[in-house]
Motif scaffolding. Structure first.
Motif, mmCIF file in Angstrom:
data_model
loop_
_atom_site.group_PDB
_atom_site.id
_atom_site.type_symbol
_atom_site.label_atom_id
_atom_site.label_comp_id
_atom_site.label_asym_id
_atom_site.label_seq_id
_atom_site.Cartn_x
_atom_site.Cartn_y
_atom_site.Cartn_z
ATOM 1 N N LYS A 54 26.492 -8.979 -2.511
ATOM 2 C CA LYS A 54 27.821 -8.598 -2.027
ATOM 3 C C LYS A 54 28.227 -9.201 -0.782
ATOM 4 C CE LYS A 54 28.346 -4.132 -4.224
ATOM 5 N NZ LYS A 54 28.449 -2.744 -4.267
ATOM 6 N N ASP A 55 26.986 -9.859 -0.081
ATOM 7 C CA ASP A 55 27.115 -10.555 1.117
ATOM 8 C C ASP A 55 26.981 -12.154 1.121
ATOM 9 O OD1 ASP A 55 24.482 -10.082 0.563
ATOM 10 O OD2 ASP A 55 24.197 -9.107 2.573
ATOM 11 N N LEU A 56 27.065 -12.860 0.394
ATOM 12 C CA LEU A 56 26.701 -14.193 0.224
ATOM 13 C C LEU A 56 27.622 -14.962 1.210
ATOM 14 C CD1 LEU A 56 26.533 -15.071 -3.755
ATOM 15 C CD2 LEU A 56 24.747 -15.039 -1.987
ATOM 16 N N PRO A 57 27.061 -16.095 1.852
ATOM 17 C CA PRO A 57 27.908 -16.452 2.871
ATOM 18 C C PRO A 57 29.273 -17.295 2.332
ATOM 19 C CG PRO A 57 25.537 -17.394 2.843
ATOM 20 C CD PRO A 57 25.884 -16.688 1.756
ATOM 21 N N ALA A 58 30.054 -17.310 3.124
ATOM 22 C CA ALA A 58 31.358 -17.933 2.769
ATOM 23 C C ALA A 58 31.147 -19.539 2.639
ATOM 24 C CB ALA A 58 32.344 -17.817 3.919
ATOM 25 N N LEU A 59 31.959 -20.197 1.636
ATOM 26 C CA LEU A 59 31.852 -21.390 1.344
ATOM 27 C C LEU A 59 32.386 -22.168 2.576
ATOM 28 C CD1 LEU A 59 32.594 -21.468 -2.528
ATOM 29 C CD2 LEU A 59 30.302 -21.591 -1.118
ATOM 30 N N PRO A 60 32.191 -23.584 2.830
ATOM 31 C CA PRO A 60 32.930 -24.084 3.635
ATOM 32 C C PRO A 60 34.272 -25.043 3.132
ATOM 33 C CG PRO A 60 30.904 -25.162 3.430
ATOM 34 C CD PRO A 60 30.850 -23.991 2.507
ATOM 35 N N GLU A 61 35.387 -25.091 3.910
ATOM 36 C CA GLU A 61 36.409 -25.915 3.420
ATOM 37 C C GLU A 61 36.058 -27.321 2.836
ATOM 38 O OE1 GLU A 61 40.786 -27.385 4.833
ATOM 39 O OE2 GLU A 61 39.634 -25.548 5.861
ATOM 40 N N GLY A 62 36.376 -27.424 1.634
ATOM 41 C CA GLY A 62 36.273 -28.914 1.023
ATOM 42 C C GLY A 62 35.160 -28.916 -0.076
ATOM 43 N N THR A 63 34.717 -27.689 -0.465
ATOM 44 C CA THR A 63 33.567 -27.459 -1.348
ATOM 45 C C THR A 63 34.113 -27.592 -2.624
ATOM 46 O OG1 THR A 63 32.211 -25.726 -0.013
ATOM 47 C CG2 THR A 63 31.814 -25.445 -2.441
ATOM 48 N N THR A 64 33.314 -28.465 -3.369
ATOM 49 C CA THR A 64 33.696 -28.815 -4.812
ATOM 50 C C THR A 64 32.630 -28.465 -5.584
ATOM 51 O OG1 THR A 64 32.482 -31.226 -4.598
ATOM 52 C CG2 THR A 64 34.931 -30.967 -3.925
ATOM 53 N N HIS A 65 31.249 -28.284 -5.363
ATOM 54 C CA HIS A 65 29.927 -27.824 -6.001
ATOM 55 C C HIS A 65 29.455 -26.806 -5.359
ATOM 56 C CE1 HIS A 65 31.238 -31.987 -7.514
ATOM 57 N NE2 HIS A 65 30.896 -31.284 -8.764
ATOM 58 N N VAL A 66 28.956 -25.911 -6.181
ATOM 59 C CA VAL A 66 27.995 -24.964 -5.654
ATOM 60 C C VAL A 66 26.983 -24.765 -6.428
ATOM 61 C CG1 VAL A 66 28.014 -22.048 -5.369
ATOM 62 C CG2 VAL A 66 30.143 -23.356 -4.717
ATOM 63 N N ARG A 67 25.970 -24.284 -5.609
ATOM 64 C CA ARG A 67 24.546 -23.978 -6.406
ATOM 65 C C ARG A 67 23.901 -22.692 -6.097
ATOM 66 N NH1 ARG A 67 20.539 -28.263 -5.039
ATOM 67 N NH2 ARG A 67 20.116 -26.898 -3.286
ATOM 68 N N LEU A 68 23.778 -21.720 -6.954
ATOM 69 C CA LEU A 68 22.855 -20.519 -6.776
ATOM 70 C C LEU A 68 21.671 -20.678 -7.181
ATOM 71 C CD1 LEU A 68 25.624 -18.002 -8.104
ATOM 72 C CD2 LEU A 68 24.821 -18.454 -5.478
ATOM 73 N N ASP A 69 20.485 -20.541 -6.430
ATOM 74 C CA ASP A 69 19.331 -20.485 -6.755
ATOM 75 C C ASP A 69 18.721 -19.034 -6.680
ATOM 76 O OD1 ASP A 69 18.550 -23.209 -6.712
ATOM 77 O OD2 ASP A 69 19.419 -23.319 -4.768
ATOM 78 N N PHE A 70 18.208 -18.676 -7.969
ATOM 79 C CA PHE A 70 17.731 -17.345 -7.883
ATOM 80 C C PHE A 70 15.918 -17.157 -8.048
ATOM 81 C CE2 PHE A 70 21.837 -17.605 -10.036
ATOM 82 C CZ PHE A 70 22.370 -16.221 -9.510
ATOM 83 N N ALA A 71 15.389 -16.692 -6.937
ATOM 84 C CA ALA A 71 14.018 -16.625 -7.074
ATOM 85 C C ALA A 71 13.480 -15.504 -7.906
ATOM 86 C CB ALA A 71 13.381 -16.348 -5.620
ATOM 87 N N VAL A 72 13.270 -15.489 -9.302
ATOM 88 C CA VAL A 72 12.999 -14.615 -10.271
ATOM 89 C C VAL A 72 11.789 -14.235 -10.521
ATOM 90 C CG1 VAL A 72 15.348 -14.757 -11.294
ATOM 91 C CG2 VAL A 72 13.354 -16.047 -12.209
ATOM 92 N N GLU A 73 10.739 -15.208 -9.994
ATOM 93 C CA GLU A 73 9.321 -14.806 -10.375
ATOM 94 C C GLU A 73 8.758 -13.590 -9.587
ATOM 95 O OE1 GLU A 73 5.237 -17.612 -11.163
ATOM 96 O OE2 GLU A 73 6.487 -18.151 -9.182
ATOM 97 N N ALA A 74 9.143 -13.588 -8.374
ATOM 98 C CA ALA A 74 8.610 -12.485 -7.618
ATOM 99 C C ALA A 74 9.321 -11.124 -8.103
ATOM 100 C CB ALA A 74 9.035 -12.592 -6.022
ATOM 101 N N TYR A 75 10.456 -11.125 -8.584
ATOM 102 C CA TYR A 75 10.805 -9.791 -9.045
ATOM 103 C C TYR A 75 10.056 -9.581 -10.484
ATOM 104 C CZ TYR A 75 14.096 -7.223 -12.388
ATOM 105 O OH TYR A 75 14.473 -6.170 -13.129
ATOM 106 N N PHE A 76 9.786 -10.527 -11.107
ATOM 107 C CA PHE A 76 9.044 -10.039 -12.354
ATOM 108 C C PHE A 76 7.567 -9.729 -12.207
ATOM 109 C CE2 PHE A 76 12.505 -12.337 -15.028
ATOM 110 C CZ PHE A 76 12.810 -11.278 -15.624
ATOM 111 N N GLU A 77 7.024 -10.560 -11.209
ATOM 112 C CA GLU A 77 5.795 -9.851 -10.598
ATOM 113 C C GLU A 77 5.701 -8.400 -10.212
ATOM 114 O OE1 GLU A 77 4.742 -12.800 -7.759
ATOM 115 O OE2 GLU A 77 3.926 -14.245 -9.369
ATOM 116 N N GLU A 78 6.807 -8.195 -9.440
ATOM 117 C CA GLU A 78 6.749 -6.641 -8.936
ATOM 118 C C GLU A 78 7.097 -5.822 -10.105
ATOM 119 O OE1 GLU A 78 9.416 -6.181 -5.607
ATOM 120 O OE2 GLU A 78 8.638 -8.016 -4.607
ATOM 121 N N ASN A 79 7.862 -6.196 -10.923
ATOM 122 C CA ASN A 79 8.036 -5.228 -12.240
ATOM 123 C C ASN A 79 7.331 -5.437 -13.720
ATOM 124 O OD1 ASN A 79 10.813 -3.825 -11.217
ATOM 125 N ND2 ASN A 79 10.974 -6.091 -10.668
#
Length: 137
Positions: A54-79
Motif C-alpha cells: 500500500k505504500d509504494l513510492p509515487a511515480l515521477p512526472e513523465g514516467t512511461t514505463h514501470v517495473r515491479l521486482d518481486f523477491a519471491v525466493e525468500a518468501y518461499f524459503e520462509e514458507n
C-alpha cells in the motif's frame, strides 16, 4: 480518468499454492521516461498480511514505463514447511515430482507501460513453479 500529471501503481500477491495472500515479499519499484531511458530505482516496500503493497513510492512526472521486482525466493524459503505439507497432501504435486530447488523463479520482474492520470493495479498470482499477472482494478 484522473487529472493527475502522473500515473500511480499498486500491487498485491496471492500465493496460489497455499490459497492465501503472500505476506512479507519485498517489492521494488523502478520507472523510466521512454524506451531508451535508464531505469530509475524509486524504492520499495513489502507485502502486508493481506498480500498488498500500500505504500509504494509515487511515480515521477513523465514516467512511461514501470517495473515491479518481486523477491519471491525468500518468501518461499520462509514458507517451505507449510508448502511441503500442502504438496504432500496432493497427489503428483510439484514438490513430489521435482528434486531441485524449492522455487523455479527466484525473482519476478514485471514491466508495463503507463499513461499520466491512470492508476495501475498489478496483481501477481504466484506459486513455486509459475506466476501470472494482469492489470487489475
Amino acid at each position: 480518468m484522473s487529472t493527475s500529471a502522473t500515473a500511480s501503481v499498486s500491487t498485491h500477491i496471492l500465493d496460489t499454492s497455499a490459497g492465501r495472500p503472500a505476506e512479507g515479499v519485498a517489492v521494488r519499484l523502478s520507472a523510466r521516461s521512454g524506451r531508451a531511458a535508464d531505469w530509475q530505482a524509486l524504492g520499495g516496500s513489502a507485502t502486508d498480511a493481506d498480500g498488498r503493497c500500500k505504500d509504494l513510492p509515487a511515480l515521477p512526472e513523465g514516467t512511461t514505463h514501470v517495473r515491479l521486482d518481486f523477491a519471491v525466493e525468500a518468501y518461499f524459503e520462509e514458507n517451505a514447511k507449510f508448502a511441503k505439507k500442502q504438496a504432500d497432501a496432493q497427489q503428483d504435486a510439484p514438490a513430489n515430482r521435482d528434486s531441485g530447488a524449492g522455487v523455479f523463479f527466484p525473482e519476478v520482474a514485471i514491466t508495463f507501460a503507463v499513461v499520466p492520470g491512470e492508476h495501475y493495479h498489478v496483481p501477481l498470482l504466484l506459486n513455486p513453479f509459475g506466476y501470472s499477472v494482469y492489470r487489475g482494478s
